[in-house]
Write a protein that holds these residues in place. Structure first.
Motif, PDB file in Angstrom:
ATOM      1  N   ARG A  52      60.777  82.996  29.112  1.00 51.25           N
ATOM      2  CA  ARG A  52      59.667  83.943  28.996  1.00 51.25           C
ATOM      3  C   ARG A  52      58.823  83.950  30.272  1.00 51.25           C
ATOM      4  N   GLY A  55      60.694  85.580  33.111  1.00 55.47           N
ATOM      5  CA  GLY A  55      60.665  87.028  32.927  1.00 55.47           C
ATOM      6  C   GLY A  55      59.359  87.632  33.392  1.00 55.47           C
ATOM      7  N   TRP A  56      58.243  86.972  33.067  1.00 52.92           N
ATOM      8  CA  TRP A  56      56.947  87.463  33.539  1.00 52.92           C
ATOM      9  C   TRP A  56      56.848  87.374  35.060  1.00 52.92           C
ATOM     10  N   ARG A  58      59.169  87.549  37.231  1.00 57.89           N
ATOM     11  CA  ARG A  58      60.030  88.518  37.903  1.00 57.89           C
ATOM     12  C   ARG A  58      59.596  89.958  37.676  1.00 57.89           C
ATOM     13  N   SER A  59      58.626  90.161  36.803  1.00 56.64           N
ATOM     14  CA  SER A  59      58.168  91.528  36.555  1.00 56.64           C
ATOM     15  C   SER A  59      57.404  92.049  37.766  1.00 56.64           C
ATOM     16  N   SER A 285      49.216  86.894  33.835  1.00 55.86           N
ATOM     17  CA  SER A 285      48.774  88.266  33.621  1.00 55.86           C
ATOM     18  C   SER A 285      48.098  88.826  34.865  1.00 55.86           C
TER      19      SER A 285
END
Length: 333
Positions: A52, A55-56, A58-59, A285
């Motif tokens: 998870r 994934g964040w 690499r966003s 974030s």
């Protein structure tokens, strides 16, 4: 209400499955709930959480999109909001610190109500903030206290935490405040989700399920400590066996212990795939960890590929005659 009852039913079934299995099926069921499932849950948690976070990470975040609630730094005579709209790394750190440890944005959250008149009034969600703060703080204290089961000798910090947590010497064993605060806080969050129509309307099964699961963990822990006494030495022996990868199943721990550890395992495995991952997501974030300095720094998308720009000069060279025939002004005759 169906979503709430479905989640409650699932948690009840899980508790019965662990209790009946551990009490009636003997060693095999106890080994399953005490060793196999905890190891599997930990593996799922680690792999799921890492996946998870990767994934964040690499966003793509091509632009600065911080959440702002105040004036950005601009002209010298205009006072900026250094915490609500930080423009420096120090300001971002301060906002993140207050957000992580004091839930500042939740404290500033407001609810809208229609009063007589009719008039619109805005009120602070102070009880939601207090419940959330109490829930997270007590959950952390409970987790920290449980480290005594996995360490020998018990660290000094854990022993001091237990003394502070158990300062109300009522009964034997003494009451640990964090367990009861955790149960009360999570119960408030659940009741609020049920009785407030607006919150109930947007609530899903995955919102109710972890709340019931945490209630089950807190309640089973309190029951083990004060009502259904278990073999604490056996529980620590099992915990130390898990940590040292030499698992053992002591006799006579009690079925409720396996309910408790099964609830914890389910929560651990469920964690990376749920909204509970906001624990790690808040640090990833871009709405929180970026400075609001778009007036001072130009943010260029690093993923833009080279594109040939058709300038106005080239446009005019291509269509000059047609522009003149149409009566449009041109820079070059």
């Amino acid at each position: 209400m169906i979503k709430c009852m479905f989640s409650l039913t699932v948690v009840i079934v899980l508790s019965l499955l662990a209790f009946v299995g551990a009490e009636t099926a003997g060693f095999k069921a106890q080994f399953l709930f005490g060793v196999v499932i905890p190891y599997t849950a930990l593996l799922v948690f680690v792999i799921g959480a890492i996946n998870r976070v990767i994934g964040w990470a690499r966003s793509p975040v091509p632009f600065a999109i911080p959440t702002t609630a105040g004036q950005q730094k601009s002209l010298p005579w205009i006072k900026p909001a250094n915490l609500d709209n930080p423009t420096t790394t120090g300001g971002v750190f301060g906002r993140m610190f207050l957000e992580v440890f004091l839930f500042r944005s939740l404290f500033r959250n407001t609810k809208t109500q229609l009063s007589e008149g009719p008039k619109i009034s805005f009120n602070l969600e102070i009880f939601l903030w207090l419940a959330a703060l109490a829930f997270h703080a007590s959950f952390f204290a409970v987790l920290a206290r449980h480290l005594r089961l996995f360490t020998e000798p018990v660290p000094f910090a854990i022993r001091m935490l237990e003394k502070v947590d158990g300062m109300m010497q009522v009964g034997v064993p003494g009451i640990m405040l964090s367990g009861f605060v955790l149960l009360a806080a999570v119960s408030y969050l659940l009741i609020r989700r049920i009785i407030i129509p607006q919150v109930k309307y947007i609530s899903l099964i995955q919102d109710y399920f972890p709340l019931f699961l945490i209630i089950g963990i807190a309640a089973s822990g309190i029951l083990m400590r004060h009502i259904f006494k278990i073999d604490v030495i056996g529980a620590k022996q099992l915990a130390m066996g898990l940590v040292t990868f030499h698992p053992v199943i002591p006799e006579g721990i009690g079925g409720i212990f396996y309910v408790h550890i099964f609830f914890v395992s389910v929560l651990l495995a469920y964690f990376p795939f749920s909204k509970l991952m906001h624990m790690g997501g808040i640090f990833m974030s871009p709405t929180r960890n970026l400075p609001g300095n778009t007036r001072a720094v130009r943010h260029v998308n690093p993923w833009n590929y080279p594109v040939h720009i058709h300038t106005y000069e080239e446009y005019e060279d291509e269509f000059r005659e047609k522009m003149i025939d149409a009566g449009l002004p041109v820079e070059k005759e």
